[in-house]
Write a protein that holds these residues in place. Sequence first.
Motif, short mmCIF file in Angstrom:
data_model
loop_
_atom_site.label_atom_id
_atom_site.label_comp_id
_atom_site.label_asym_id
_atom_site.label_seq_id
_atom_site.Cartn_x
_atom_site.Cartn_y
_atom_site.Cartn_z
N ILE A 72 0.86 -1.19 0.00
CA ILE A 72 0.00 0.00 0.00
C ILE A 72 0.89 1.24 0.00
O ILE A 72 1.82 1.38 0.80
CB ILE A 72 -0.93 0.01 1.22
CG1 ILE A 72 -1.90 -1.17 1.15
CG2 ILE A 72 -1.69 1.33 1.31
CD1 ILE A 72 -2.83 -1.14 -0.05
N ARG A 73 0.58 2.16 -0.90
CA ARG A 73 1.36 3.39 -1.04
C ARG A 73 0.50 4.64 -0.88
O ARG A 73 1.00 5.75 -1.05
CB ARG A 73 2.05 3.41 -2.42
CG ARG A 73 3.04 2.26 -2.63
CD ARG A 73 4.21 2.39 -1.66
NE ARG A 73 5.19 1.32 -1.79
CZ ARG A 73 5.20 0.20 -1.08
NH1 ARG A 73 4.25 -0.01 -0.15
NH2 ARG A 73 6.14 -0.71 -1.24
N GLN A 74 -0.78 4.45 -0.55
CA GLN A 74 -1.69 5.57 -0.34
C GLN A 74 -2.48 5.34 0.94
O GLN A 74 -3.08 4.26 1.12
CB GLN A 74 -2.66 5.72 -1.51
CG GLN A 74 -2.00 5.91 -2.86
CD GLN A 74 -3.04 6.17 -3.94
OE1 GLN A 74 -3.16 7.27 -4.46
NE2 GLN A 74 -3.81 5.15 -4.28
N PHE A 75 -2.49 6.33 1.81
CA PHE A 75 -3.17 6.23 3.10
C PHE A 75 -4.05 7.46 3.30
O PHE A 75 -3.60 8.58 3.06
CB PHE A 75 -2.15 6.16 4.24
CG PHE A 75 -1.25 4.95 4.20
CD1 PHE A 75 -1.51 3.84 4.99
CD2 PHE A 75 -0.12 4.94 3.37
CE1 PHE A 75 -0.66 2.74 4.96
CE2 PHE A 75 0.73 3.84 3.33
CZ PHE A 75 0.46 2.73 4.13
N VAL A 76 -5.28 7.22 3.75
CA VAL A 76 -6.18 8.31 4.13
C VAL A 76 -6.51 8.11 5.60
O VAL A 76 -7.24 7.18 5.97
CB VAL A 76 -7.46 8.34 3.28
CG1 VAL A 76 -8.36 9.50 3.71
CG2 VAL A 76 -7.11 8.45 1.79
N ASP A 77 -5.94 8.96 6.45
CA ASP A 77 -6.08 8.86 7.90
C ASP A 77 -7.15 9.84 8.35
O ASP A 77 -6.93 11.05 8.35
CB ASP A 77 -4.73 9.15 8.57
CG ASP A 77 -4.77 9.01 10.08
OD1 ASP A 77 -5.76 8.45 10.59
OD2 ASP A 77 -3.82 9.46 10.75
N ILE A 78 -8.32 9.32 8.72
CA ILE A 78 -9.48 10.15 9.01
C ILE A 78 -9.65 10.27 10.52
O ILE A 78 -9.69 9.29 11.25
CB ILE A 78 -10.76 9.56 8.39
CG1 ILE A 78 -10.56 9.40 6.86
CG2 ILE A 78 -11.97 10.44 8.68
CD1 ILE A 78 -11.69 8.67 6.17
N GLY A 79 -9.76 11.52 10.99
CA GLY A 79 -9.77 11.76 12.42
C GLY A 79 -8.37 11.60 12.98
O GLY A 79 -8.14 11.00 14.02
N THR A 80 -7.43 12.20 12.28
CA THR A 80 -6.01 11.95 12.55
C THR A 80 -5.56 12.37 13.94
O THR A 80 -4.67 11.76 14.51
CB THR A 80 -5.16 12.68 11.49
OG1 THR A 80 -3.79 12.45 11.75
CG2 THR A 80 -5.43 14.17 11.49
N VAL B 159 -5.87 1.77 -1.78
CA VAL B 159 -5.82 2.81 -0.76
C VAL B 159 -6.08 2.16 0.60
O VAL B 159 -6.88 1.23 0.71
CB VAL B 159 -6.89 3.90 -1.01
CG1 VAL B 159 -6.82 4.99 0.05
CG2 VAL B 159 -6.75 4.48 -2.40
N ALA B 160 -5.44 2.65 1.64
CA ALA B 160 -5.77 2.24 3.00
C ALA B 160 -6.56 3.36 3.67
O ALA B 160 -6.10 4.50 3.73
CB ALA B 160 -4.51 1.94 3.80
N ILE B 161 -7.75 3.02 4.16
CA ILE B 161 -8.56 3.95 4.93
C ILE B 161 -8.33 3.64 6.41
O ILE B 161 -8.54 2.50 6.85
CB ILE B 161 -10.06 3.81 4.60
CG1 ILE B 161 -10.32 4.07 3.10
CG2 ILE B 161 -10.89 4.74 5.47
CD1 ILE B 161 -10.09 5.49 2.66
N LEU B 162 -7.92 4.64 7.18
CA LEU B 162 -7.62 4.45 8.60
C LEU B 162 -8.66 5.19 9.44
O LEU B 162 -8.85 6.40 9.27
CB LEU B 162 -6.22 4.99 8.92
CG LEU B 162 -5.08 4.52 8.00
CD1 LEU B 162 -3.76 5.16 8.44
CD2 LEU B 162 -4.96 3.01 7.98
N LEU B 163 -9.30 4.46 10.35
CA LEU B 163 -10.32 5.03 11.23
C LEU B 163 -10.01 4.58 12.66
O LEU B 163 -10.67 3.70 13.21
CB LEU B 163 -11.72 4.55 10.81
CG LEU B 163 -12.23 4.98 9.44
CD1 LEU B 163 -13.49 4.22 9.07
CD2 LEU B 163 -12.50 6.48 9.41
N PHE B 164 -9.04 5.22 13.25
CA PHE B 164 -8.57 4.78 14.56
C PHE B 164 -9.21 5.61 15.67
O PHE B 164 -9.08 6.84 15.68
CB PHE B 164 -7.04 4.86 14.63
CG PHE B 164 -6.38 3.69 13.95
CD1 PHE B 164 -5.84 2.66 14.69
CD2 PHE B 164 -6.34 3.61 12.57
CE1 PHE B 164 -5.26 1.56 14.07
CE2 PHE B 164 -5.77 2.52 11.94
CZ PHE B 164 -5.23 1.49 12.69
#
Length: 270
Positions: free
Chosen positions: A73-81, A154-159
């Motif tokens: 994976i070379r694209q990350f979207v970190d939501i609520g970073t 894409v990696a969607i991150l919702l931590f």
Amino acid sequence: MADGTERVPSGIDTTSPSIARMYDYYLGGKDNYAVDRAAADKLLALAPEIAEISRRNRAFLGRAVRFLAERGIRQFVDIGTGLPTQNNVHQVARTHAPGARVAYVDNDPIVLAHARALLTENGQTIVVNADLLDPDTILDNPAIRSYIDFDRPVAILLFAILHFFADDDRPYEIVARLRDAIPPGSYLALSHVVSEDHPEAIDAAQDVYRSFLKRSGDARRTRADILGFFDGLELVDPGLVYVSRWRPDESDGVPVAEDAWIVGGVARKN
């Protein structure tokens, strides 16, 4: 400041607590104010382990990003970073994939101010003001559309964000909208407080957050409920587990512990 008052950047509201600044406080950061510490201390009085849980969650984020980078994976979207701290997504990703692109998404003014100051050191990172409650403000954002290629994985991150959304906020629809927007080979990674652990403390904590988020509704979710966020995706081993048990690595300095309040997982879209 010398007189004991806190210097507050222009446009920042310190009359109400901020989730991001409270999390910064739990992690031992300095980008928080008296109102944040007061609210955080109420929660720590209910459950002193919250600070340790926050560190475990942050360590899980790092391990998950490393895993994703190692899987190509070379694209990350970190939501609520949240506020920048150590081992941010772009730092971890680029250790294993120097060309990785990271889009940080938040709608907290202080997060945006700090992130833009500290994270946009080159063209491989952007910071975007958008609200997860309306996922189309993320997916249709011109900056994100020009930066993230949604025809490639894409990696969607919702931590540690979905447990602030009550069922009335339609969180499953929100996550499904994000899932449907990413191509096969993409991943969703998330962490979420689990309601089976310490239900009385969790109920009280929910009341603290409701008091300043000005939103009603129930956000308590069981493991089975949290698994629903991964519908249509394939969980990678070890599945949905306590965050300290997701591919533990002694080098991150976080002990494996069963009684951890928060679970997480990573899943692939096939």
